[in-house]
Write an enzyme that holds these catalytic residues in place. Structure first.
Site, PDB file in Angstrom:
ATOM      1  N   LYS A   1      -5.834  -2.269   6.756  1.00 43.25           N
ATOM      2  CA  LYS A   1      -4.383  -2.433   6.314  1.00 43.25           C
ATOM      3  C   LYS A   1      -4.531  -3.621   5.383  1.00 43.25           C
ATOM      4  O   LYS A   1      -5.311  -3.970   4.500  1.00 43.25           O
ATOM      5  CB  LYS A   1      -3.474  -2.741   7.432  1.00 43.25           C
ATOM      6  CG  LYS A   1      -3.267  -1.374   8.423  1.00 43.25           C
ATOM      7  CD  LYS A   1      -2.117  -0.528   7.614  1.00 43.25           C
ATOM      8  CE  LYS A   1      -1.617   0.483   8.535  1.00 43.25           C
ATOM      9  NZ  LYS A   1      -0.592   1.416   8.080  1.00 43.25           N
TER      10      LYS A   1
ATOM     11  N   GLY B   1       0.804  -1.301  -0.099  1.00 42.83           N
ATOM     12  CA  GLY B   1      -0.047  -0.059   0.166  1.00 42.83           C
ATOM     13  C   GLY B   1       0.755   1.172   0.052  1.00 42.83           C
ATOM     14  O   GLY B   1       0.516   2.186  -0.423  1.00 42.83           O
TER      15      GLY B   1
ATOM     16  N   ASP C   1       1.703   0.043  12.726  1.00 41.71           N
ATOM     17  CA  ASP C   1       2.005  -1.312  12.098  1.00 41.71           C
ATOM     18  C   ASP C   1       2.065  -2.367  13.190  1.00 41.71           C
ATOM     19  O   ASP C   1       2.434  -3.239  13.100  1.00 41.71           O
ATOM     20  CB  ASP C   1       2.996  -1.228  11.143  1.00 41.71           C
ATOM     21  CG  ASP C   1       2.419  -0.354   9.919  1.00 41.71           C
ATOM     22  OD1 ASP C   1       1.490  -0.796   9.493  1.00 41.71           O
ATOM     23  OD2 ASP C   1       3.509  -0.106   9.201  1.00 41.71           O
TER      24      ASP C   1
END
Length: 450
Positions: free
Chosen positions: A354, A101, A327
């Site tokens: 995500k 991404g 993350d």
């Protein structure tokens, strides 16, 4: 299926102490940006310590497709001979960004203000992720996008022939969106302004300044205001990529929950917009220390030492810290499983968009392994079992998500029964040496027949 081949099931079992040095790969965020800004500069940028995971290799391939000369000299040494701001050529084929991404959104930004078109695609995970959060602000510059329903890949982006500067307030904390707008602003006349209510990782701002762009950052009542003057001539740089704190999270967290462990992770980037996990772990009572603190290439760096911490306590993680550790919540939830009491994580709705819905993926897998988890749209609570009390024994789905796969493999290192991950193949996108590195420390991770 794995993002780049057949599924690779793995199991992780309780092991003896983890000891030694964990030389994790280079920072993924900085690696992506080094390649892209190198391609937008005039002359040769030299990069040392580049992360050679699939995500970054896909970005290198994309920069070649846009006309830059990208050379792998071996051993993490790379060079990029750039084409300058506004110098991207129209690629001949489709740009495949794999699982990344970050890669696709930053590359879209970098090309959005050049009069060219490009079609982007990725693996099944990336093609299911929303792109409107980037294409909406890029449309303000004059770019047009044509994708699948819901603004998803595959997607063709038509760059603006006559771009205009933009003032944009980022609606949700996202370094990817902020960076895409700033990269688009490079080839727009005048000043492009990005306003973010919550500060996100600032590698793009730091690197733009390092490459010679005129950029300022100001903290105001409305948030962090970043002003970029467009159409600079970026100057090539020599970049030493620090080791990735998001990758370091896995050996560090494993050491905290495996009895007798003492692991040193040298040369980790400790940019304050990235180090939220380590702050949180220390608040939980983790034996985690910084050694040899220094500054390299404008980024704070230190050696991290993590030791087994049997008396961890659950805490409420401040929502304002989410952007600096977004993350790392999956592996934090693993550590929280071995703490005592509740670890509360709020303001984390970004986790649902995500590589996978990371809240759902981790909650489901932890419950299957005997851990109590509650969750909502932008929060989740893990009730710790205390050291030695997590049952394990389940097979967990990775959902083509490298961080989910590694988190459950860390879980299995301290559970009563082994933990299996249905597909650990995606780990190669960000941490291609995860298996041998963890094995060298003493972990028991085995591949199984699919």
């Amino acid at each position: 299926m794995s993002s780049h081949g057949a599924p690779i099931p793995m199991t992780s079992s309780a092991c003896g102490p983890l000891t030694g040095e964990a030389r994790v790969p280079g920072d993924k965020s900085i690696s992506h940006r080094s390649l892209i800004l190198g391609a937008l500069s005039v002359g040769e940028t030299r990069i040392s310590g580049l992360l050679e995971g699939q995500d970054v290799l896909d970005t290198a391939k994309a920069m070649r497709a846009f006309g830059a000369t990208v050379t792998d000299h071996g051993g993490g040494e790379w060079s990029v001979y750039g084409v300058g701001v506004g110098g991207f050529a129209e690629p001949d084929g489709v740009i495949d960004c794999g699982n990344s991404g970050t890669g696709v959104r930053l590359i879209m930004g970098a090309m959005a203000t050049s009069p060219i078109s490009a079609t982007f695609t990725g693996d099944a995970s990336l093609n299911g992720r929303p792109m409107a959060r980037v294409t909406d602000p890029l449309a303000l510059f004059g770019a047009q996008s044509h994708g699948r329903q819901g603004g998803r890949l595959p997607m063709t982006l038509v760059g603006a022939a006559d771009p205009v500067p933009v003032t944009y307030t980022v609606p949700v904390p996202s370094a990817q969106v902020k960076s895409a707008v700033l990269l688009a602003g490079l080839n727009a006349p005048g000043q492009t302004v990005v306003i973010e209510a919550e500060a996100t990782r600032d590698h793009t701002e730091r690197m733009l300044a390092g490459f010679g762009a005129e950029i300022s950052v100001e903290d105001t009542d409305e948030g962090r205001v970043i002003t970029l003057t467009g159409q600079p001539e970026l100057k090539p740089q020599k970049i030493d990529v620090p080791r990735d704190p998001s990758s370091a999270a896995f050996p560090v967290c494993a050491a905290l929950i495996v009895p007798g462990s003492d692991v040193l992770v040298p040369g980790i980037g400790l940019n304050p917009t990235r180090a939220g996990l380590f702050t949180t772990l220390r608040e939980m009572g983790a034996d985690l220390t910084y050694e040899n603190e220094r500054v390299e290439g404008g980024e704070p760096v230190a050696d991290l030492r993590a030791r087994f911490s049997p008396d961890l306590t659950g805490i409420e993680v401040p929502p304002a810290r989410a952007a600096s550790m977004i993350d790392e919540y999956p592996v934090l939830s693993v550590v929280a499983s071995f703490a005592r009491g509740d670890t509360v994580m709020r303001g984390v709705k970004e986790l649902r968009v995500k590589e996978s819905d990371r809240i759902d993926a981790m909650a489901s897998g932890l419950r299957a392994n005997g851990v109590a988890v509650e969750d909502g749209p932008d929060w989740w609570i893990v009730t710790g079992q205390g050291h030695g009390n997590v049952a394990g024994g389940a097979t967990c789905a990775s959902f083509l998500d490298h961080r989910i796969a590694m988190s459950f493999l860390v879980l299995g290192m301290a559970t009563q029964k082994r933990v299996k991950v249905d597909d650990a193949g995606p780990i190669a996108t960000s941490f291609p040496i995860f298996e041998p590195l963890m094995a060298q420390l003493g972990a028991r991770i085995q591949r199984e027949d699919g």
